[in-house]
Design an enzyme around this catalytic site. Sequence first.
Site, mmCIF file in Angstrom:
data_model
loop_
_atom_site.group_PDB
_atom_site.id
_atom_site.type_symbol
_atom_site.label_atom_id
_atom_site.label_comp_id
_atom_site.label_asym_id
_atom_site.label_seq_id
_atom_site.Cartn_x
_atom_site.Cartn_y
_atom_site.Cartn_z
ATOM 1 N N ARG A 45 50.165 32.697 21.719
ATOM 2 C CA ARG A 45 50.420 33.777 22.808
ATOM 3 C C ARG A 45 51.762 33.772 23.665
ATOM 4 O O ARG A 45 52.187 34.742 24.028
ATOM 5 C CB ARG A 45 49.345 33.478 23.873
ATOM 6 C CG ARG A 45 47.984 33.678 23.387
ATOM 7 C CD ARG A 45 46.977 33.181 24.256
ATOM 8 N NE ARG A 45 45.609 33.935 24.036
ATOM 9 C CZ ARG A 45 44.991 34.686 24.929
ATOM 10 N NH1 ARG A 45 45.542 34.603 26.131
ATOM 11 N NH2 ARG A 45 43.839 35.007 24.611
ATOM 12 N N HIS A 178 32.626 24.442 7.607
ATOM 13 C CA HIS A 178 33.591 23.400 7.090
ATOM 14 C C HIS A 178 33.026 22.502 6.304
ATOM 15 O O HIS A 178 33.543 21.768 5.318
ATOM 16 C CB HIS A 178 34.577 22.789 8.070
ATOM 17 C CG HIS A 178 34.035 21.568 8.790
ATOM 18 N ND1 HIS A 178 33.352 21.927 10.093
ATOM 19 C CD2 HIS A 178 34.019 20.300 8.832
ATOM 20 C CE1 HIS A 178 32.776 20.751 10.566
ATOM 21 N NE2 HIS A 178 32.993 19.743 9.928
ATOM 22 N N ASP A 235 25.032 24.774 17.077
ATOM 23 C CA ASP A 235 26.271 24.085 16.917
ATOM 24 C C ASP A 235 26.222 23.699 15.332
ATOM 25 O O ASP A 235 27.182 23.642 14.695
ATOM 26 C CB ASP A 235 26.527 23.031 17.754
ATOM 27 C CG ASP A 235 27.698 22.403 17.790
ATOM 28 O OD1 ASP A 235 28.659 22.985 17.440
ATOM 29 O OD2 ASP A 235 28.041 21.127 17.711
ATOM 30 N N HIS A 240 25.765 23.681 9.581
ATOM 31 C CA HIS A 240 25.888 22.596 8.659
ATOM 32 C C HIS A 240 24.587 22.204 7.945
ATOM 33 O O HIS A 240 24.521 21.819 6.931
ATOM 34 C CB HIS A 240 26.611 21.301 9.178
ATOM 35 C CG HIS A 240 27.891 21.937 9.952
ATOM 36 N ND1 HIS A 240 28.661 22.833 9.534
ATOM 37 C CD2 HIS A 240 28.557 21.526 11.311
ATOM 38 C CE1 HIS A 240 29.673 23.044 10.481
ATOM 39 N NE2 HIS A 240 29.566 22.099 11.529
ATOM 40 N N LYS A 339 23.515 14.047 19.025
ATOM 41 C CA LYS A 339 24.924 13.683 19.564
ATOM 42 C C LYS A 339 24.511 12.500 20.396
ATOM 43 O O LYS A 339 23.153 12.297 20.951
ATOM 44 C CB LYS A 339 25.477 14.697 20.383
ATOM 45 C CG LYS A 339 26.070 15.675 19.812
ATOM 46 C CD LYS A 339 27.560 16.042 20.169
ATOM 47 C CE LYS A 339 28.164 17.348 19.655
ATOM 48 N NZ LYS A 339 28.754 17.225 18.418
HETATM 49 C C1 BG6 Z 1 31.178 21.113 14.348
HETATM 50 C C2 BG6 Z 1 30.593 20.903 15.668
HETATM 51 O O1 BG6 Z 1 31.289 22.066 13.717
HETATM 52 O O2 BG6 Z 1 30.950 20.007 13.575
HETATM 53 C C3 BG6 Z 1 30.723 19.592 16.209
HETATM 54 O O3 BG6 Z 1 31.089 22.017 16.444
HETATM 55 C C4 BG6 Z 1 30.525 18.551 15.350
HETATM 56 O O4 BG6 Z 1 29.968 19.700 17.578
HETATM 57 C C5 BG6 Z 1 31.234 18.681 14.178
HETATM 58 O O5 BG6 Z 1 30.891 17.506 16.093
HETATM 59 C C6 BG6 Z 1 31.040 17.858 13.108
HETATM 60 O O6 BG6 Z 1 31.842 17.651 11.970
HETATM 61 P P1 BG6 Z 1 32.162 16.562 11.132
HETATM 62 O O7 BG6 Z 1 32.826 17.132 9.938
HETATM 63 O O8 BG6 Z 1 33.065 15.585 11.873
HETATM 64 O O9 BG6 Z 1 30.777 15.794 10.489
#
Ligand code: BG6
Length: 483
Positions: A45, A178, A235, A240, A339
């Site tokens: 920005r 990811h 989340d 995941h 968490k």
């Molecule tokens: C993210 C979440 O997608 O993945 C986070 O938003 C989480 O809350 C994270 O901590 C965990 O990723 P990794 O690769 O550290 O297991």
Amino acid sequence: QIDPCTLVLFGASGNLSRVKLMPGLFRLDALGRLPEKMAILSVGRSEVSLEAWRADIKGMLDAKFKKGYDQKVFERFIARNFYHANPPTDPNAFAKMKDKLSDEATFPQNLAFFLSVRPSDFAQVVDQLAEVGLTNEDKYWRRVVIEKPFGTNLPSAKELQASISKHLKESQIYRIDHYLGKSALQNILLQRFANTVLEPIWNSEYIDHVQITNTEMLGVGDRTQFYDATGALRDMIQSHVLQTLALTTMEQPKDLSPDAVRAEKIKVLEAIRPIPVNDIEHHAFRAQYAAGEINGEKVPGYLEELGDSSSVVETYAALKLFIDNPRWKGVPFYIRTAKRLHEADTRICIRFKKAPLQIGNGQHQNWLIIGIQPRECIKLEIESKIPGLDINTRTIELDAANRQDGDETVDAYEALLLNLMEGDNSQYLHISEVEAQWRLVDPVIEAWAKDRKPVHQYPAGSRDPEASKVIFEHEDQFWRYSI
Ligand code: BG6
């Protein structure tokens, strides 16, 4: 073989870019995996001079690679980097960016746009790219990466999809989860299908139930506002954990091409039985962490961190799922994330059915455990005779670490950035996967949002709340831990 290309990084000064993307691109350069003609245009920005931006990048690399890095690679990498200010108030910002990109000597014309921006801005950025003609593929390819979350529920995901697909074909859209870039997750398919010993027993005839666990010791940190609008189900489970489930349960794809792998994942995600809305309490459990101790240090509870004691947003979520297909008929899948649990652990635990020969009081049920992180391993627990005069058994372990000394450690984002430039979207999500995942969690999210009763609390650093056992089908089922 990667075509000459330019990566246009929106949100370049944000955390993801600083911690993952820039260092990831640098590592790819150091590994010799970037094409010679490849430029990175960071878009932010505020006005920043090229010198200042390059100095900023140096700071990101210094912070990430504390042991130092190769100066020659650094010179090469820094020379690839450019900056463009795109102030939200300037109606011509995108046209100016297009002008800048038209310098073909500096910017190869195959363009990948990485949108590391607020999710509410995804659609608008794509609209603006299209308006100035940057999404058209004629001589050159154009790809757009959309970060997670893709929508906040099924209707909003559909809306986002409808909006971006006005300008982009499916093959141009790269939706990130990811976890799919993690080598240990990719290994699930290889372990299943590059061996003959697992597949024959990978079904309801042999398997009692499966647990997929993804727990963290970290709390929500400085993301309280984001987290309170999101919760653990959105989340982690919606993305995941359900992807891990899909890889664990899908049928064998005809090959490892993007279309074949995604088609099988879509099939199995769509075969998951919807959670019955009139019996959510036996299929879904939520809780929040209270104050407690992590590694001997006192930490506050979620509500304290948030500063709002009325929140019912979960930091722990567990679901029981069934897959309605012949392979998985009647097998419960217990999936959970949290968490501030006592251990950070991502793993798949498979419990097999009782053996025909039961000796003494032992359970005589084998477990197979696939460790994803922190330890990448595969472990089989089997019953074996205790040497001696008596006939009795105990459990012994075949335990193999997947990671060996000298193996390359590749961050998930490095792998995904490389795939993006290669045009391989097999490790990115198809819209049907995203939709199937929302379809599954939406009813639970809605029911939980309406239910304002105080949620179960667990002290930070503890094991699963006792009450979470409500989702188990049988009394002899229990949560597996790594230690
Ligand atoms: C993210 C979440 O997608 O993945 C986070 O938003 C989480 O809350 C994270 O901590 C965990 O990723 P990794 O690769 O550290 O297991």
